[in-house]
Design a protein around this motif. Structure first.
Motif, short mmCIF file in Angstrom:
data_model
loop_
_atom_site.label_atom_id
_atom_site.label_comp_id
_atom_site.label_asym_id
_atom_site.label_seq_id
_atom_site.Cartn_x
_atom_site.Cartn_y
_atom_site.Cartn_z
N ASP A 1 0.82 -1.22 0.00
CA ASP A 1 0.00 0.00 0.00
C ASP A 1 0.85 1.28 0.00
O ASP A 1 0.32 2.38 0.10
CB ASP A 1 -0.98 0.00 1.17
N MET A 2 2.17 1.14 -0.15
CA MET A 2 3.01 2.33 -0.24
C MET A 2 2.67 3.10 -1.52
O MET A 2 2.51 2.52 -2.59
CB MET A 2 4.49 1.97 -0.24
N GLU A 3 2.58 4.39 -1.36
CA GLU A 3 2.23 5.25 -2.50
C GLU A 3 3.46 5.64 -3.31
O GLU A 3 4.52 5.89 -2.75
CB GLU A 3 1.54 6.50 -1.98
N ILE A 4 3.27 5.69 -4.60
CA ILE A 4 4.31 6.16 -5.52
C ILE A 4 3.73 7.38 -6.25
O ILE A 4 2.64 7.30 -6.82
CB ILE A 4 4.70 5.07 -6.53
N VAL A 5 4.44 8.49 -6.18
CA VAL A 5 4.01 9.72 -6.84
C VAL A 5 4.92 9.95 -8.04
O VAL A 5 6.14 10.06 -7.88
CB VAL A 5 4.07 10.93 -5.88
N ILE A 6 4.34 9.98 -9.21
CA ILE A 6 5.11 10.15 -10.44
C ILE A 6 4.78 11.52 -11.02
O ILE A 6 3.62 11.80 -11.35
CB ILE A 6 4.75 9.05 -11.45
N TYR A 7 5.80 12.35 -11.12
CA TYR A 7 5.61 13.69 -11.70
C TYR A 7 5.85 13.63 -13.20
O TYR A 7 6.78 12.97 -13.67
CB TYR A 7 6.59 14.69 -11.07
N PHE A 8 5.03 14.34 -13.94
CA PHE A 8 5.21 14.45 -15.38
C PHE A 8 4.69 15.81 -15.82
O PHE A 8 4.24 16.60 -14.99
CB PHE A 8 4.55 13.28 -16.12
N GLU A 9 4.79 16.05 -17.11
CA GLU A 9 4.51 17.40 -17.61
C GLU A 9 3.14 17.92 -17.18
O GLU A 9 3.01 19.06 -16.77
CB GLU A 9 4.62 17.41 -19.13
N GLU A 10 2.13 17.09 -17.26
CA GLU A 10 0.77 17.55 -16.96
C GLU A 10 0.43 17.57 -15.48
O GLU A 10 -0.65 17.99 -15.10
CB GLU A 10 -0.26 16.69 -17.70
N GLY A 11 1.33 17.07 -14.63
CA GLY A 11 1.02 17.08 -13.21
C GLY A 11 1.67 15.92 -12.49
O GLY A 11 2.85 15.68 -12.63
N GLU A 12 0.86 15.17 -11.75
CA GLU A 12 1.39 14.03 -11.02
C GLU A 12 0.37 12.91 -11.02
O GLU A 12 -0.85 13.15 -11.12
CB GLU A 12 1.73 14.41 -9.58
N LYS A 13 0.87 11.68 -10.93
CA LYS A 13 0.00 10.51 -10.85
C LYS A 13 0.40 9.74 -9.61
O LYS A 13 1.59 9.56 -9.34
CB LYS A 13 0.16 9.64 -12.09
N LYS A 14 -0.60 9.30 -8.85
CA LYS A 14 -0.34 8.53 -7.65
C LYS A 14 -0.84 7.11 -7.86
O LYS A 14 -1.98 6.90 -8.29
CB LYS A 14 -1.06 9.16 -6.45
N VAL A 15 0.03 6.15 -7.56
CA VAL A 15 -0.34 4.74 -7.63
C VAL A 15 0.26 4.04 -6.41
O VAL A 15 1.21 4.54 -5.81
CB VAL A 15 0.17 4.04 -8.92
N THR A 16 -0.28 2.90 -6.06
CA THR A 16 0.32 2.11 -4.99
C THR A 16 1.15 0.99 -5.62
O THR A 16 0.99 0.66 -6.81
CB THR A 16 -0.75 1.49 -4.09
N VAL A 17 2.00 0.41 -4.81
CA VAL A 17 2.79 -0.74 -5.28
C VAL A 17 1.82 -1.84 -5.73
O VAL A 17 2.02 -2.47 -6.77
CB VAL A 17 3.73 -1.25 -4.17
N ARG A 18 0.75 -2.04 -4.99
CA ARG A 18 -0.23 -3.08 -5.33
C ARG A 18 -0.82 -2.85 -6.72
O ARG A 18 -0.97 -3.78 -7.51
CB ARG A 18 -1.35 -3.10 -4.29
N GLU A 19 -1.15 -1.59 -7.01
CA GLU A 19 -1.73 -1.28 -8.32
C GLU A 19 -0.74 -1.53 -9.46
O GLU A 19 -1.13 -1.87 -10.57
CB GLU A 19 -2.21 0.18 -8.36
N LEU A 20 0.53 -1.35 -9.16
CA LEU A 20 1.57 -1.57 -10.18
C LEU A 20 1.92 -3.03 -10.38
O LEU A 20 2.53 -3.38 -11.39
CB LEU A 20 2.87 -0.85 -9.78
#
Ligand SMILES: [Zn+2]
Length: 127
Positions: A97-116
């Motif tokens: 359930d650890m969150e991963i925040v990925i920054y990119f040009e349009e903003g940021e996307k948040k996903v969990t390890v489980r979702e990945l």
């Protein structure tokens, strides 16, 4: 955190693929572990930014329950997801359930390890 990742990108050694990536692993005590991708002429000898940050934290005595969030950014400003080798390391060394925040040009996307990592293989499968 985006600004710290941008500064960190300058330390990436992406001589061959020209795809710099920076990662910062935030621990629950506020400690930040930084990682960049480090390439060599033999790609297998290099390491991705995500694993570099995670392994640095482990090398300093931190464990999965200490890991709060992982931040990522590619120098291209594209939305970047961790490669499958890094996903394996995430499954092994981080809570699902650890969150991963990925920054990119349009903003940021948040996903969990489980979702990945649906249908992942881990040490639990070896018991
Ligand atoms: Zn990777």
């Amino acid at each position: 955190m985006r600004e710290k990742l941008d500064l960190l990108l300058e330390k990436s050694k992406s001589t061959y693929f020209h795809y710099p990536v920076s990662a910062i692993l935030e621990c629950s005590d506020g400690t930040l572990f930084k990682g960049v991708n480090v390439e060599t002429a033999s790609p297998q000898a290099g390491i991705c930014a995500e694993r570099n940050a995670i392994f640095s934290a482990i090398s300093n005595g931190y464990q999965k329950d200490d890991f709060k969030r992982l931040y990522l950014k590619a120098g291209t400003n594209q939305l970047l997801y961790p490669c499958f080798i890094c996903r394996q390391a995430l499954v092994e060394f981080c809570n699902l359930d650890m969150e991963i925040v990925i920054y990119f040009e349009e903003g940021e996307k948040k996903v969990t390890v489980r979702e990945l990592t649906p249908y992942c293989f881990s040490g639990a499968d070896l018991k």
